[in-house]
Design an enzyme around this catalytic site. Structure first.
Site, PDB file in Angstrom:
ATOM      1  N   HIS A   8      45.203  66.088  27.178  1.00  0.00           N
ATOM      2  CA  HIS A   8      44.218  65.753  26.128  1.00  0.00           C
ATOM      3  C   HIS A   8      42.936  66.596  26.217  1.00  0.00           C
ATOM      4  O   HIS A   8      42.497  67.198  25.255  1.00  0.00           O
ATOM      5  CB  HIS A   8      43.763  64.291  26.269  1.00  0.00           C
ATOM      6  CG  HIS A   8      44.802  63.264  26.136  1.00  0.00           C
ATOM      7  ND1 HIS A   8      45.359  62.919  24.933  1.00  0.00           N
ATOM      8  CD2 HIS A   8      45.386  62.456  27.061  1.00  0.00           C
ATOM      9  CE1 HIS A   8      46.231  61.937  25.110  1.00  0.00           C
ATOM     10  NE2 HIS A   8      46.264  61.643  26.391  1.00  0.00           N
TER      11      HIS A   8
HETATM   12  C1  BDR Z   1      41.304  60.212  27.089  1.00  0.00           C
HETATM   13  O1  BDR Z   1      41.102  59.065  27.903  1.00  0.00           O
HETATM   14  C2  BDR Z   1      41.133  59.418  29.261  1.00  0.00           C
HETATM   15  O2  BDR Z   1      42.139  58.704  29.899  1.00  0.00           O
HETATM   16  C3  BDR Z   1      41.459  60.884  29.348  1.00  0.00           C
HETATM   17  O3  BDR Z   1      40.743  61.529  30.377  1.00  0.00           O
HETATM   18  C4  BDR Z   1      41.136  61.419  27.989  1.00  0.00           C
HETATM   19  O4  BDR Z   1      39.794  61.873  27.934  1.00  0.00           O
HETATM   20  C5  BDR Z   1      42.668  60.130  26.429  1.00  0.00           C
HETATM   21  O5  BDR Z   1      42.723  59.011  25.597  1.00  0.00           O
END
Ligand code: BDR
Ligand code: CA
Length: 317
Positions: A246
């Site tokens: 992500h």
């Molecule tokens: C986001 O939430 C966190 O778990 C990750 O680091 C990312 O920024 C994904 O939904």
């Protein structure tokens, strides 16, 4: 080419660590500093992990700790363990102890004060790359409104046009602090939202993860192993063939906008209490006739993004 001044805000975090990896290899980017915030783990742990990862990756910039909780949300009791343990109890896939104690120390300033100092002193407008709950950014905008004009754009990983990952229509970074997200979304600063619609397309398979080990020396080995449990979760819960990158997408797009396609929409944050609180309501057909306020990543190129990670790893061979 003149470098792009960037402020990073992170909750390191496995995929935040990968965003830091990309940042460590962006020769066109000048990282002014990094602020940390609660999210994937407690604020103490995400700050500590950020220091560790910066030192491991050779990123030598000031790091300051920020918010421990969302603006109006209760503080999360991380000691009880999270309902869904995505990043491990240490926030680094439970292998953070493999990294040496960092010599790098946290700044004496708070996250927002350090941001203000660095952004005000910068001769150019600064791009904020946020991959965590938007609490620090919202507090910065409220505390230093005169510096909004010094912010070129805010690129954030968070939200979703469709779906969610902590609630049916709510993504984690926005859901952890919807009020902060609303402050950021409603600010006049240009914004690009890298939500689940695009980031979920960017997974790394187990085979590709093993290539990180072959390419990237100690760094590749650590990052590959750190993602074990995270990858397994994405495979079992989301039915994907691997772990999702992500947080790398905003930094990647900043240096190479061909990595994701973006389109402008009116976006609002749902703030009514209930199951949809924190939803990034995206009016894709402009049913409400409102002005567009956010560019939204609608797709991303997985292999192109992956290659940027592999390129960054080669220097650790
Ligand atoms: C986001 O939430 C966190 O778990 C990750 O680091 C990312 O920024 C994904 O939904
Ligand atoms: Ca994150």
């Amino acid at each position: 080419m003149a470098k792009i001044p960037v402020w990073m805000d992170v909750d390191t975090g496995l995929d935040d660590a990968l965003a830091l990896l990309l940042a460590s290899n962006c020769k066109d980017v000048d990282i002014l500093g990094i602020s940390t915030v609660f999210g994937n783990q407690s604020s103490d742990k995400t700050a500590y992990n950020t220091l560790k990862m910066c030192e491991f990756l050779g990123i030598s910039v000031p790091v300051a700790v920020g918010a421990r909780k969302g603006l109006l949300e209760p503080e999360i009791d991380y000691s009880k363990g999270l309902e869904m343990d995505v990043h491990g109890a240490d926030g680094l896939g439970n292998i953070g102890e493999r990294l040496p104690e960092p010599k790098l120390k946290l700044s004496d300033l708070t996250a927002v004060d350090l941001m203000a100092e660095k952004i005000s002193k910068c001769h150019k407008k600064v791009t904020i790359v946020a991959t965590a709950p938007l609490t620090n950014i919202a507090i910065f905008l409220l505390s230093y409104p005169e510096l909004a004009e010094k912010v070129e754009q805010i690129l954030f990983m968070g939200g979703a046009m469709y779906g969610g990952n902590i609630k049916p229509t709510v993504e984690a970074n926005i859901g952890h602090d919807p009020e902060a997200a609303a402050i950021v979304i409603n600010s006049p600063i240009p914004k690009v939202m890298f939500g689940l619609d695009a980031t979920m397309q960017c997974f790394i398979t187990d085979e590709e993860r093993n290539q990180m080990k072959e390419i990237g020396g100690n760094v590749g080995a650590f990052l590959c192993d750190s993602l074990d449990h995270y990858a397994m979760l994405y495979q079992t819960i989301a039915g994907l063939p691997g772990a999702v990158l992500h947080d790398s997408l905003p930094m990647a797009w900043l240096v190479d906008p061909t990595v994701a396609e973006v389109k402008e929409f009116p976006v609002e944050i749902e703030l009514t209490n209930g199951i949809t609180k924190g939803c990034t309501v995206t009016d894709v057909w402009n049913r409400e006739g409102k002005k567009t306020n956010v560019k939204v990543a609608i797709s991303a190129k997985r292999e192109q993004l992956l290659k940027m990670h592999f390129d960054a790893l080669t220097k650790f061979a």
